[in-house]
Scaffold this active site. Structure first.
Site, PDB file in Angstrom:
ATOM      1  CG  HIS A 173      36.758  44.028  35.422  1.00 48.85           C
ATOM      2  ND1 HIS A 173      36.742  45.082  36.295  1.00 48.85           N
ATOM      3  CD2 HIS A 173      38.076  43.697  35.284  1.00 48.85           C
ATOM      4  CE1 HIS A 173      37.973  45.394  36.648  1.00 48.85           C
ATOM      5  NE2 HIS A 173      38.799  44.565  36.050  1.00 48.85           N
ATOM      6  CG  HIS A 224      43.005  37.466  34.605  1.00 48.12           C
ATOM      7  ND1 HIS A 224      41.685  37.507  34.234  1.00 48.12           N
ATOM      8  CD2 HIS A 224      43.480  38.724  34.465  1.00 48.12           C
ATOM      9  CE1 HIS A 224      41.361  38.749  33.896  1.00 48.12           C
ATOM     10  NE2 HIS A 224      42.437  39.504  34.027  1.00 48.12           N
TER      11      HIS A 224
END
Length: 707
Positions: A85, A34
């Site tokens: 998200h 990430h």
């Protein structure tokens, strides 16, 4: 420690010792997929990110781009960024989506800009599944709550329903900000001895390990087990932070800034000093906290929202504290920029002492195998025309999204000239006399059928959306979503969307100035389709644009070249069958330029792009109670082909359109607009007829089913 043994050995060798527990978790999060883009960074050099309009490209919290001036001579910059998200929105759709909005807005603040527009591209499993609807409703509620409370309009975006997102929805959020050269701030520390000041909400235990959580497949029990990794947002504090940031920037008190997102304080502070070639001395006990007895690890890694890390000159610290107090925000002087290592102390002990560049940029890249998908063969269904038309026009993916965007305040800020529901939004940049067109989205049907060509089509479609409103592309950012990259077929599809998006943006002379990568979007139901969300902005003189609905009095023309195939179409998704992906135009940049010219011609009454659902959906969307059309097409391929780079134009001067596209692309006369609210289609000799009410009933499937 979830990092592989080879990483652990590398860290041990660099430090010359065993890492401390706090260092363990810092490396685990900052070296996660990430944060470090370990599987994707080797591919991202495919994107061209330079251009005379680009002030700051990839690598900062948001890109900065100079806007062409159409009225006046004051230089105007926009900031542009996009984030995902995804995992948090599966575990907790409301808070996951809300904090996604909050995060991308703070990325805007950290560049010294004021947020003026949001675009949300959302992807869910089949609409007829109860759980997909639960996620859909929760995500939309979270976005609308947070965006409306902070007063930033959501003006564009997309919503797709596809079986590939059943176990892993996607929430991709883009933000445009406005600034000027004298207000610009970056995330690069400036000088040793300057103070590091934390402003905003108190730090709690929410969002712990969010970066590492986003870098692994979703487990079957993720909704319960991973709930602590989801942040909880407070939009009212974010609004105060927005206004406080404006004051701090206006007074020239901020030397550099980074918002606290993935990996929390540890991520923001270490990346800020590493980017400037410095280290830091930080006392974690100085961080203002909302929960008692927090450990060093928790203070470093918590992803509590509405927090900014600022570099401030020592003489300006008291004034920064006064501004924070004015807006009832917490303020802590947590340390200073230093020479040497990134050092954190807690309770009188050194808990972190590492080289900052090694922590922020030292993660080794992955070398993964990639498999390429074989093109689909043609096996078209024998579908009844009326049933196919109604299935495609009434599909939740192509149907009206009014239920979604009516929950968003898209008028706040009084800049929105063209709002949601059109091909692209237009936001008025009155400072420059310029209209800023914004389009965002992807098409999982396209990229499932052919990742490379599908991604090229996604880029062209967004450019066509912008051109249909009379604007020309300026720049773009992307959010590249994929499944588990350790699976060769998944990584092959991901590589395809990267190359396809990069190639088409290069062809369009549209630099890709930033983006986000989200991998490991995989669950017990399998990987998501490779999904290259592209957010693109374009500019035009003025703020007006032709509508995407019929005026009822002109000739209807189809501009652009059909690809002659149905691969990746909603038609095949609804009726079965396969086909190759349609060919794209040979000169897409010229097509986009010609369409923008036509859209700005005074004889043009309406323009609407042709993409998802083909002409069937485009024509249905253009019908109103007072306007319709009579159209004749050769066959079903002409009705349902989704080749982008095409648009329906209603004009009182067909010759002007033919002239604009002479030598560029074909122009085909479809028929004429009418003033009776009826759509009459003749397809291969078979006639279909629908009035505006019947079409509205087909297209209102989302609102009807949910309410």
């Amino acid at each position: 420690m979830s990092l592989p043994d080879t990483d652990y050995d590398l860290i041990h060798d660099e430090l010359g010792r065993e890492p401390t527990p706090a260092e363990d978790v810092l490396f685990e999060n900052l070296w996660s997929e990430h944060c470090a883009y370990r599987s994707s960074r080797p591919l991202l050099s495919a994107f061209d990110s330079e251009g005379e309009q680009v002030v700051i490209g990839p690598g900062d919290d948001a890109a900065v781009v100079a806007v062409p001036l159409h009225d006046g001579d004051d230089e105007t910059y926009i900031t542009f960024g996009i984030e995902s998200h995804n995992h948090p929105s599966y575990v907790d759709p409301f808070d996951g989506a809300a904090t996604g909005v909050g995060g991308i807005v703070r990325d805007t603040l950290s560049m010294g800009a004021y947020p003026i527009a949001l675009a949300d591209s959302l992807y869910f499993g089949d609409f007829d599944r109860e759980h997909s609807r639960y996620l859909f409703e929760g995500v939309v509620e979270g976005i609308s709550h947070y965006g409306n409370c902070i007063g930033v309009p959501t003006v564009a975006g997309s919503v797709d329903f596809h079986e590939g997102y059943v176990g892993n929805p996607l929430v991709n959020v883009a933000c445009v900000g406005l600034t000027t050269p004298d207000r610009l701030v970056t995330a690069e520390a400036q000088e040793a001895g300057n103070k590091l000041v934390l402003v905003g909400n108190a730090t709690g235990r929410d969002g712990l390990g969010g970066a590492s959580f986003a870098s692994e497949d979703l487990a079957e029990d993720a909704e319960t087990e991973d709930r602590p990794a989801v942040q909880v947002g407070d939009p009212y504090t974010e609004k105060l932070l927005i206004e406080a940031n404006e004051d701090l920037i206006d007074e020239g008190l901020i030397l550099s800034a980074r918002d606290l997102g993935a990996a929390g304080l540890g991520g923001a502070s270490s990346e800020l000093v590493a980017k400037g070639g410095f280290g830091a001395d930080i006392d974690l006990e100085r961080v203002h906290q909302r929960e008692p007895n927090m450990s060093a690890l928790e203070i470093l890694l918590a992803e509590s929202q509405e927090r900014m890390c600022y570099e401030v000159a020592p003489d300006d610290v008291d004034r920064v504290a006064e501004v924070a107090e004015k807006y009832d925000l917490g303020c802590s002087v947590i340390g200073e920029v230093a020479e040497g290592n990134y050092v954190c102390t807690f309770d009188g002990e050194v808990v972190v002492d590492v080289p900052p560049e090694f922590l922020a940029e030292g993660a080794p890249m992955n070398d993964l195998d990639a498999e390429t998908l074989e093109p689909q063969e043609r096996a078209l269904p024998d579908a009844e025309l009326a049933e196919a038309f109604e299935a495609v026009v009434g599909s939740p993916t192509t149907a009206s999204k009014r239920w979604v965007y009516r929950q968003y305040d898209h008028e706040v800020g009084v800049r929105t000239s063209v709002g949601p529901g059109d091909d692209a939004a237009i936001v008025a940049l009155r400072e420059a006399g310029t209209g800023l067109a914004l389009s965002s989205g992807a098409n999982p049907n396209w990229t499932s059928a052919n990742p490379y060509e599908g991604a090229r089509a996604v880029a062209l479609e967004n450019a066509t959306n912008i051109a249909a409103k009379g604007a020309t592309p300026l720049t773009a950012v992307n959010c590249l979503n994929g499944g588990n990259p350790e699976k060769p077929e998944v990584y092959g599809g991901f590589k395809g969307i990267v190359d396809g998006l990069a190639d088409m943006c290069r062809t369009l002379s549209t630099p890709v100035v930033g983006g986000n990568v989200s991998l490991y979007n995989d669950s017990v139901s399998g990987p998501i389709p490779p999904t290259p969300t592209l957010a693109m902005v374009g500019t035009k003189a003025g703020y007006e644009a032709p509508p995407a609905t019929f005026a009822g009095e002109g000739t209807l023309l189809l501009v652009g070249e059909a690809g002659g195939a149905l691969g990746g179409s909603e038609y095949l998704a609804k009726t079965g069958g396969t086909d190759r992906f349609p060919g794209l135009p040979a000169n897409p940049a010229a097509v986009v330029e010609a369409l923008a010219d036509v859209a700005n011609d005074e004889s043009t009454l309406a323009t609407h792009d042709v993409s998802h659902g083909g002409l069937a959906v485009s024509l249905a969307e253009m019908v109103t109670a007072d306007s319709g059309a009579e159209v004749e097409l050769a066959d079903e391929i002409a009705l349902f082909d989704e080749t982008p780079g095409r648009a329906v134009v209603e004009t009182t001067d067909p010759d002007a359109v033919y002239e604009a596209f002479d030598g560029v692309a074909p122009v085909t006369e479809l028929g004429s607009a009418t003033s009776d609210g009826e759509l009459t289609l003749t397809v291969g000799g078979e006639e279909l007829g629908y009035d505006a009410a019947a079409i509205a009933d087909l297209r209102d499937v989302i609102e009807r089913e949910l309410e």
